[in-house]
Design a protein around this motif. Structure first.
Motif, short mmCIF file in Angstrom:
data_model
loop_
_atom_site.label_atom_id
_atom_site.label_comp_id
_atom_site.label_asym_id
_atom_site.label_seq_id
_atom_site.Cartn_x
_atom_site.Cartn_y
_atom_site.Cartn_z
N LEU A 56 33.72 57.25 39.55
CA LEU A 56 33.42 55.82 39.57
C LEU A 56 32.04 55.53 38.98
CD1 LEU A 56 34.84 54.73 43.04
CD2 LEU A 56 35.80 54.25 40.79
N LYS A 57 31.07 56.39 39.28
CA LYS A 57 29.73 56.17 38.76
C LYS A 57 29.72 56.29 37.24
CE LYS A 57 24.91 57.55 39.21
NZ LYS A 57 23.97 58.57 39.68
N ARG A 58 30.53 57.21 36.70
CA ARG A 58 30.56 57.39 35.25
C ARG A 58 31.24 56.21 34.54
NH1 ARG A 58 31.77 62.64 36.78
NH2 ARG A 58 33.97 62.44 36.25
N VAL A 59 32.28 55.64 35.18
CA VAL A 59 33.02 54.57 34.50
C VAL A 59 32.43 53.19 34.80
CG1 VAL A 59 35.11 55.95 34.61
CG2 VAL A 59 34.71 54.21 36.36
N ALA A 60 31.53 53.11 35.77
CA ALA A 60 30.99 51.80 36.18
C ALA A 60 30.38 51.02 35.01
CB ALA A 60 29.96 51.98 37.30
N PRO A 61 29.58 51.64 34.12
CA PRO A 61 28.96 50.86 33.03
C PRO A 61 29.95 50.40 31.97
CG PRO A 61 27.76 52.90 33.47
CD PRO A 61 29.07 53.02 34.15
N SER A 62 31.16 50.96 31.95
CA SER A 62 32.09 50.68 30.86
C SER A 62 32.69 49.29 30.91
CB SER A 62 33.23 51.71 30.88
OG SER A 62 34.07 51.51 32.01
N GLY A 63 32.85 48.74 32.08
CA GLY A 63 33.50 47.44 32.21
C GLY A 63 35.00 47.51 32.20
N GLN B 19 30.89 49.57 45.82
CA GLN B 19 29.93 50.52 45.27
C GLN B 19 30.04 50.59 43.75
OE1 GLN B 19 27.43 52.30 46.99
NE2 GLN B 19 26.86 52.47 44.84
N LEU B 20 31.25 50.52 43.23
CA LEU B 20 31.45 50.47 41.78
C LEU B 20 30.73 49.26 41.19
CD1 LEU B 20 33.00 51.46 39.20
CD2 LEU B 20 34.84 49.91 39.88
N HIS B 21 30.83 48.12 41.87
CA HIS B 21 30.13 46.91 41.41
C HIS B 21 28.62 47.14 41.40
CE1 HIS B 21 29.01 42.71 41.02
NE2 HIS B 21 28.33 42.79 42.15
N ARG C 91 27.00 44.66 36.05
CA ARG C 91 27.21 43.33 36.62
C ARG C 91 26.72 43.25 38.06
NH1 ARG C 91 31.26 40.33 33.86
NH2 ARG C 91 32.00 41.41 32.00
N ALA C 92 25.92 44.20 38.48
CA ALA C 92 25.50 44.28 39.88
C ALA C 92 24.80 43.01 40.35
CB ALA C 92 24.59 45.49 40.08
N ALA C 93 24.11 42.31 39.43
CA ALA C 93 23.41 41.08 39.82
C ALA C 93 24.36 39.90 39.98
CB ALA C 93 22.34 40.74 38.78
N GLN D 104 34.65 31.81 40.19
CA GLN D 104 33.60 32.26 41.09
C GLN D 104 33.14 33.68 40.77
OE1 GLN D 104 34.65 31.63 45.26
NE2 GLN D 104 35.78 29.77 44.70
N ALA D 105 34.01 34.46 40.13
CA ALA D 105 33.66 35.84 39.78
C ALA D 105 32.93 35.94 38.44
CB ALA D 105 34.92 36.70 39.73
N GLU D 106 32.60 34.83 37.83
CA GLU D 106 31.95 34.82 36.51
C GLU D 106 30.70 35.69 36.52
OE1 GLU D 106 31.13 33.93 32.59
OE2 GLU D 106 32.94 33.41 33.74
N GLY D 107 30.64 36.61 35.55
CA GLY D 107 29.49 37.49 35.41
C GLY D 107 29.44 38.63 36.41
N GLY D 108 30.48 38.74 37.26
CA GLY D 108 30.49 39.79 38.28
C GLY D 108 31.79 40.57 38.28
#
Length: 465
Positions: A165-172, A191-193, A198-200, A242-246
Motif C-alpha cells: 500500500l505504501k508503494r502504490v499510495a503515490p500512484s493515485g 492509512q493509504l490516504h 492527497r493526504a491534505a 465532498q471527496a474533491e482533492g482527497g
C-alpha cells in the motif's frame, strides 16, 4: 431522422468497440453491427435470418440476453459464452411503444483478451507474493514501522500488505481491498490516504450497504434546490463532490445498486458528475478506494455487478488476511483497545495473564471487530480492575449457539402476509435492540449482514438502546 443523422448513427455503430444487436419484440434479429460474425461464429446473413430462441438453443448465445429482457421487460446484463468459445459481457435495453415491447437493443463486448491479461496479472501478483514471503521484498523500514504503530501491525503478512500500500499510495490508482468482515479494511484505507499525495485532502467514507437505495443517488451526487420534494432549500453537495482533492472510500462496494454502478462507472470514465435537478456537469477529482468481503467475480457472473466496473476497480487488488492467520497482531490490538476503553470509561483496568491464552487461542471469525467487541464486554462485565475472564469467543469450528426461538404470534384478522411478516420482523428487531450493543452484534445474532440490519432498523424507525 434525416440522412445526416442516419449517417452519424451508422458511423457510431460501425466504429464502436461494442457489438450491437437490434431485436424485435418477438426475438427476431433485425440488424447487427460489423464484427459480430467473428465473435458469434455465424455470418451476417445467418444471424439476420435467426431468432434469439434458436441461437440460444443451438449454443450460439449462452444465454441470450434478449430473451432475458423479453421475459422480464427490464434492462439486463450478463456474461455470455459464444459458440466460438469467446467470453463476452452483454447488456440489453427494452424499447416500448405504447406500453408494448417493440425492440430490444443489446450490445456486447468481447472480454476474452482482457480476461487473459487479468490471468497474466494474477500470475505476476502470485509470483510477487511468493517473492515477498521469502523475505526479499519487505525489508525493515523505520518509516513504515512508525506509520503502522497506530494500526498495531506486527505480523509479516500485514507488513507485506502495508508495504504494498505504501508503494502504490503515490500512484493515485484505484485500490480494491478484499478480506473478511472486520479485518481492518477501513483502517488501512485511511492509512493509504495518509501516505498518498492527497493526504491534505478529505477522506470520505461511504458504506454502500447502509444507505437506502432510494436515497443513494441524492447522497452520492447531491442535488440542486427544488430537485425533489423535501430537498434542502440551498441544495446539497454529494459525497463525490465532498471527496474533491482527497480519497473516496466505498466500503461494501458489492452492495452498490446496479443503477448506481452504471453512474459511478461514468464518473470514473469522464471525471464528471451532475447533481440531481441540474444540467451542468461538474468536474470531480478524487482517488477511489473500495472494499468488500464478497466475491465480486461471482457477483458479476450472477449479473449483480457490472464487469466493466469490476475491471475499473480491480487495478490494484489487496487482500487483508484474517486475524487467525496473523495471531502475532493480537497482543498489540488488544492492548490498544484496552487503552481506548480505559480512557472512554474513566477507569484503569488490565487483563489477567491467563486471559491471554484465550485471546491467542481463539480463531476470531469476526476478526478485529469481534476482538474489540469481546474486550469491551469483558471490560464492562468485570467488577474489579483485573479482567479475569469472560465467555470464550465463538469458534468457527464449534456449533453456533442457537437461542430459544419464541413461538410466532398468530396473524391478526384480515392481516396480509407482507404485513404479518413485517410485524414479525419489527418485533424481532425490537428484542434485538434491547439485548445487543451494536448493529454488528445484532447482525451476528440474526444471521444477516450488518448493512441489512442498518437498513431494516431505518425502515422500522428503530435504534439500539
Amino acid at each position: 431522422m434525416d440522412e445526416i443523422d442516419r449517417s452519424v448513427l451508422k458511423t457510431i455503430v460501425e466504429t464502436a468497440n461494442d457489438h450491437f444487436f437490434i431485436v424485435s419484440g418477438d426475438g427476431q434479429i433485425l440488424d447487427i453491427s460489423p464484427g459480430v460474425e467473428a465473435v458469434y461464429g455465424l455470418s451476417r446473413e445467418a444471424l439476420l435470418g435467426s431468432n434469439v430462441r434458436e441461437l440460444e438453443r443451438d449454443g450460439v448465445l449462452r444465454p441470450s440476453i434478449s430473451l432475458e429482457v423479453m421475459r422480464t421487460h427490464r434492462p439486463a446484463q450478463l456474461m455470455q459464452v459464444t459458440g466460438t468459445g469467446r467470453r463476452v459481457i452483454a447488456e440489453a435495453h427494452p424499447v416500448f411503444v405504447n406500453g408494448r415491447l417493440e425492440r430490444i437493443v443489446s450490445r456486447s463486448r468481447d472480454m476474452t483478451d482482457l480476461q487473459l491479461l487479468q490471468d497474466e496479472y494474477a500470475l505476476l501478483q502470485k509470483r510477487f507474493n511468493e517473492h515477498v514471503k521469502r523475505g526479499q521484498s519487505v525489508a525493515d523500514d523505520p518509516a513504515l514501522d512508525s506509520a503502522l504503530e497506530e494500526l498495531q501491525v506486527r505480523s509479516h503478512a500485514m507488513r507485506e500488505v502495508a508495504s504494498l500500500l505504501k508503494r502504490v499510495a503515490p500512484s493515485g490508482a484505484s485500490v480494491l481491498m478484499l478480506g473478511e468482515s472486520g479485518v481492518g479494511k477501513t483502517a488501512f484505507a485511511r492509512q493509504l490516504h495518509r501516505w498518498s499525495e492527497r493526504a491534505a485532502g478529505p477522506f470520505v467514507e461511504v458504506n454502500c450497504g447502509a444507505i437506502p437505495e432510494n436515497l443513494f443517488e441524492s447522497e452520492m451526487f447531491g442535488y440542486q434546490p427544488g430537485a425533489f420534494s423535501g430537498a434542502a432549500r440551498q441544495g446539497k453537495a454529494g459525497l463525490l463532490e465532498q471527496a474533491e482533492g482527497g480519497t473516496l472510500f466505498l466500503d461494501e462496494i458489492g452492495e452498490l445498486p446496479l443503477l448506481m454502478q452504471t453512474k459511478l462507472l461514468k464518473v470514473i470514465q469522464d471525471g464528471k458528475m451532475t447533481r440531481l435537478g441540474d444540467t451542468r456537469p461538474r468536474r470531480v477529482d478524487f482517488r477511489l478506494v473500495v472494499a468488500t468481503n464478497q466475491d465480486l467475480a461471482a457477483r458479476v457472473q450472477e449479473g449483480l455487478f457490472r464487469l466493466d466496473l469490476y475491471y475499473r476497480l480491480n487495478v490494484i487488488p489487496v487482500t487483508l488476511p484474517a486475524l487467525r492467520d496473523r495471531r502475532e497482531d493480537i497482543p498489540g490490538l488488544a492492548e490498544a483497545c484496552l487503552v481506548r476503553l480505559n480512557a472512554h470509561y474513566g477507569r484503569q483496568k488490565f487483563l489477567d495473564n491467563h486471559v491471554w491464552s484465550t485471546l491467542m487461542g481463539s480463531d476470531w471469525p469476526g476478526n478485529v471487530r469481534e476482538l474489540e467487541n469481546w474486550l469491551e464486554r469483558a471490560w464492562l462485565s468485570s467488577a474489579l480492575d483485573r479482567i479475569e475472564g469472560f465467555e470464550s469467543p465463538a469458534s468457527p469450528t464449534s456449533a453456533p449457539h442457537t437461542p430459544p426461538t419464541p413461538s410466532a404470534p398468530p396473524p391478526l384478522e384480515n392481516e396480509t402476509l407482507p404485513a404479518y411478516l413485517a410485524r414479525l420482523e419489527r418485533e424481532l428487531l425490537e428484542r434485538g435492540c434491547r439485548t445487543h450493543a451494536s448493529t454488528y452484534a445484532l447482525a451476528e445474532h440474526l444471521g444477516i449482514s450488518q448493512s441489512s440490519v442498518v437498513r431494516k432498523l431505518k425502515r422500522h424507525g428503530l435504534k439500539l438502546r
